[in-house]
Design a protein around this motif. Structure first.
Motif, short mmCIF file in Angstrom:
data_model
loop_
_atom_site.label_atom_id
_atom_site.label_comp_id
_atom_site.label_asym_id
_atom_site.label_seq_id
_atom_site.Cartn_x
_atom_site.Cartn_y
_atom_site.Cartn_z
N UNK A 152 0.85 -1.19 0.00
CA UNK A 152 0.00 0.00 0.00
C UNK A 152 0.89 1.23 0.00
N UNK A 153 0.64 2.14 -0.93
CA UNK A 153 1.39 3.39 -1.01
C UNK A 153 0.41 4.56 -1.05
N UNK A 154 0.70 5.58 -0.26
CA UNK A 154 -0.08 6.81 -0.27
C UNK A 154 0.86 7.95 -0.64
N UNK A 155 0.54 8.65 -1.73
CA UNK A 155 1.32 9.79 -2.18
C UNK A 155 0.53 11.04 -1.81
N UNK A 156 1.04 11.80 -0.86
CA UNK A 156 0.33 12.98 -0.37
C UNK A 156 0.18 14.01 -1.47
N UNK A 157 -1.06 14.48 -1.68
CA UNK A 157 -1.38 15.47 -2.71
C UNK A 157 -0.93 14.99 -4.10
N UNK A 158 -1.00 13.70 -4.34
CA UNK A 158 -0.51 13.14 -5.59
C UNK A 158 -1.59 12.69 -6.55
N UNK A 159 -2.80 13.18 -6.36
CA UNK A 159 -3.90 12.75 -7.22
C UNK A 159 -3.64 13.08 -8.69
N UNK A 160 -2.97 14.22 -8.94
CA UNK A 160 -2.74 14.65 -10.32
C UNK A 160 -1.46 14.06 -10.92
N UNK A 161 -0.72 13.29 -10.15
CA UNK A 161 0.53 12.73 -10.65
C UNK A 161 0.27 11.52 -11.53
N UNK A 162 1.19 11.28 -12.42
CA UNK A 162 1.19 10.07 -13.25
C UNK A 162 2.20 9.09 -12.65
N UNK A 163 1.83 7.83 -12.58
CA UNK A 163 2.71 6.84 -11.97
C UNK A 163 2.98 5.70 -12.95
N UNK A 164 4.07 5.01 -12.72
CA UNK A 164 4.44 3.86 -13.54
C UNK A 164 5.26 2.91 -12.68
N UNK A 165 5.19 1.63 -12.99
CA UNK A 165 5.95 0.61 -12.28
C UNK A 165 6.46 -0.41 -13.27
N UNK A 166 7.79 -0.59 -13.29
CA UNK A 166 8.37 -1.59 -14.18
C UNK A 166 8.21 -3.01 -13.66
N UNK A 167 7.88 -3.13 -12.37
CA UNK A 167 7.85 -4.46 -11.75
C UNK A 167 6.45 -4.94 -11.40
N UNK A 168 5.52 -4.04 -11.06
CA UNK A 168 4.20 -4.45 -10.59
C UNK A 168 3.09 -3.64 -11.26
N UNK A 169 3.30 -3.24 -12.52
CA UNK A 169 2.30 -2.43 -13.21
C UNK A 169 0.96 -3.16 -13.33
N UNK A 170 1.00 -4.46 -13.57
CA UNK A 170 -0.24 -5.22 -13.75
C UNK A 170 -0.92 -5.55 -12.42
N UNK A 171 -0.19 -5.38 -11.33
CA UNK A 171 -0.74 -5.76 -10.03
C UNK A 171 -1.26 -4.58 -9.23
N UNK A 172 -0.64 -3.41 -9.40
CA UNK A 172 -1.03 -2.24 -8.62
C UNK A 172 -2.34 -1.65 -9.13
N UNK A 173 -3.21 -1.30 -8.20
CA UNK A 173 -4.48 -0.65 -8.50
C UNK A 173 -4.48 0.75 -7.90
N UNK A 174 -4.78 1.75 -8.74
CA UNK A 174 -4.72 3.15 -8.32
C UNK A 174 -6.10 3.69 -7.98
N UNK A 175 -6.20 4.38 -6.85
CA UNK A 175 -7.41 5.10 -6.46
C UNK A 175 -6.96 6.44 -5.88
N UNK A 176 -7.91 7.27 -5.48
CA UNK A 176 -7.61 8.56 -4.88
C UNK A 176 -8.48 8.78 -3.65
N UNK A 177 -7.94 9.58 -2.73
CA UNK A 177 -8.68 9.89 -1.51
C UNK A 177 -8.22 11.24 -0.99
N UNK A 178 -9.12 12.21 -0.98
CA UNK A 178 -8.84 13.55 -0.46
C UNK A 178 -7.60 14.16 -1.10
N UNK A 179 -7.47 14.00 -2.40
CA UNK A 179 -6.34 14.57 -3.11
C UNK A 179 -5.09 13.72 -3.10
#
Length: 544
Positions: A465-492
């Motif tokens: 589980x990863x929480x990126x503070x104020x990161x709702x507008x950021x773009x993310x990528x993962x070379x190792x777990x791209x197919x496994x990670x699920x992205x959501x948002x909460x309070x920005x």
């Protein structure tokens, strides 16, 4: 020339020449250029607009930033020679506590002193054993241990092709001595000596010098679906993408079909472009090759066999017992360029004996330990800091009273070792450990990597589980777990979650965060950052 003397006969102090030179430099040499009035006004307006935008969108802070915590942790780590954490809990009745027994040191006679060899006892050869590979030893002298040979890889044969899957990267030597570094999702084929076809993906090439007598016939060529790249004694990167062929030169020169001039070191040709431009830093553009290059060299320090953490258990007789890992949860909080990683592991003693365990955990090189806790009878007990010898003595006294302590010691560098007692039969032991690190960031990309380790056995329940503070507008990528990670948002905030069952954790978790705002695309922009240090608050403004 005259001499001035003080009343007591001592010579008067000479003037401070350094101070005089500095004063003269500041008065005469330093002449800052006056900025254009229109430019200065535009900078002020952009800073004010950025400040208003940030003030209106940023939520109120509820707890101190990780930056201030990290500074304190780094200072503490540098000042404390020994680190120990103690846990106290309710008494746990047991037949007896393990007795490690006394340690006896035997000093041989002076004329029989063995040679001292760096690298531990396993590096010492008996005097009567002949070993031509060792440097001759002299009693009482330190001698370096020979560096191990680098791993050997079979060169790619002419006509062979290589493909890499998602998250896979490879280093491939060629018969002429050149080296190919393949990024993920790449397909290359060696058509002939010093001729390579790149069908898709990205490859970084270290070209071996060509024999002088062969002339242009020995030039190194990389062919893509849309261009042909000829190396003129160089190191360069080629990417075959849907939008075209991209080329970046880090050393020497290359000739690209369709261009009048050659590309030199520090230049790049973007996919689909017709004219070269200045290339970004090679350390950022080719960061994906770093691990491949390190793996090709024989390490000066061998990797830890406890990567990712491992709890090793011993029974009262000293025999090692295997524990099972039931739960392994990784929680990451990213804020202000820092990441706090919390590891929550639950082990299970499936034997019918009370055991004593040693938990080994090598932190990342740039990380600082910030928390240690352990669950005792269902209650979370936080650790505290104490001097090494005092902590060890307290740990032994608690063990003798049949209580439930744990002792964490700083072994060396970034490696920590924790003694855990007792590991009750047919019961779980849950350990929580946190560390903080600064995320490397270049060109709007912040990179995070969790060393999941290769020594872990199969985990019944693994989660991330990863929480990126104020990161709702950021773009993310993962070379190792791209197919496994699920992205959501909460309070920005940006939330990334993944979970698996009955899995062997063999690879790291890599995560890249990209800021797609104007301030990271080369346009005029303003950025702000703050920091608390030594009871003072610092504010930084960056204008681009």
């Amino acid at each position: 020339m005259t001499d001035n003397h003080l009343p007591n006969g001592a010579a008067s102090p000479a003037p401070d020449v350094v101070e005089q030179n500095l004063e003269r430099l500041l008065e005469k040499a330093y002449k800052p250029e006056a900025p254009d009035a229109e430019f200065a006004q535009r900078v002020r307006d952009r800073l004010a607009a950025a400040a208003r935008e940030r003030a209106s969108s940023a939520p109120p802070r509820r707890w101190p930033t990780l930056r201030g915590r990290a500074v304190w942790v780094l200072a503490a780590a540098a000042a404390v020679a020994g680190l120990a954490f103690l846990f106290h809990a309710l008494t746990s009745p047991a037949p007896h506590a393990p007795n490690s027994g006394p340690f006896v040191q035997h000093d041989p006679p002076k004329d029989e002193q063995p040679p001292i060899v760096a690298g531990g006892p396993e590096a010492i050869s008996p005097p009567h054993v002949a070993d031509e590979t060792r440097v001759p030893q002299r009693p009482g002298h330190l001698t370096p241990r020979a560096r191990p040979d680098a791993p050997q890889v079979k060169p790619l044969a002419v006509g062979e092709a290589v493909r890499t899957a998602s998250g896979e990267r490879r280093r491939v030597p060629l018969p002429d001595g050149s080296i190919l570094y393949l990024n993920q999702k790449t397909e290359v084929k060696l058509d002939a000596d010093r001729r390579v076809t790149l069908s898709a993906g990205e490859v970084f090439v270290e070209v071996a010098p060509r024999p002088a007598e062969q002339g242009d016939s020995a030039q190194f060529v990389v062919k893509t679906p849309k261009r042909e790249v000829v190396a003129l004694g160089t190191k360069f990167d080629v990417a075959a993408l849907d939008g075209g062929t991209g080329v970046t030169v880090t050393q020497g020169k290359v000739r690209v079909s369709g261009l009048d001039d050659v590309l030199t070191a520090g230049q790049q040709l973007a996919p689909g472009a017709e004219q070269p431009t200045a290339a970004p830093r090679a350390a950022a553009a080719l960061a994906w090759t770093r691990e491949l290059m390190c793996a090709a060299e024989a390490p000066l320090v061998p990797p830890s066999k406890y990567a990712g953490g491992a709890l090793v258990a011993n029974d009262p007789s000293g025999q090692q017992d295997q524990l099972s890992l039931r739960k392994y949860h990784v929680d990451v909080h990213v804020e202000d360029g820092f990441a706090r990683t919390t590891i929550d592991q639950t082990y299970f003693n499936h034997t019918m004996r009370r055991l004593e365990g040693t938990f080994n955990f090598p932190l990342p090189p740039d990380a600082s330990l910030s928390r240690l806790a352990m669950y005792v009878n269902g209650q979370l007990m936080e650790g505290g800091m104490a001097e090494r010898d005092f902590a060890r003595q307290t740990f032994e006294s608690i063990v003798r009273r049949m209580q439930d302590p744990a002792l964490l010691e700083w072994v060396d560098g970034s490696t920590f070792k924790m003694r855990v007692f007792p590991l009750e039969p047919r019961q779980e032991k849950r350990i929580v450990l946190s560390y903080t690190q600064r995320l490397p960031s270049q060109y709007g990309r912040a990179s995070y990597r969790f060393p999941a380790g290769h020594s872990l056995e199969a985990v019944r329940d693994w989660s991330f589980h990863a929480r990126v503070k104020n990161g709702k507008s950021l773009t993310w990528a993962s070379d190792t777990h791209a197919d496994l990670l699920k992205a959501t948002s909460e309070k920005g905030d940006l939330l990334l979650d993944a979970q698996q069952t009955n899995v062997k954790v063999e690879g790291d978790v890599a995560l890249d965060l990209f800021d797609g705002s104007k301030q990271l695309r080369g346009d005029e922009s303003a950025r702000f950052a703050s920091m608390d240090h030594d009871n003072a608050r610092y504010f930084m403004v960056r204008y681009r």
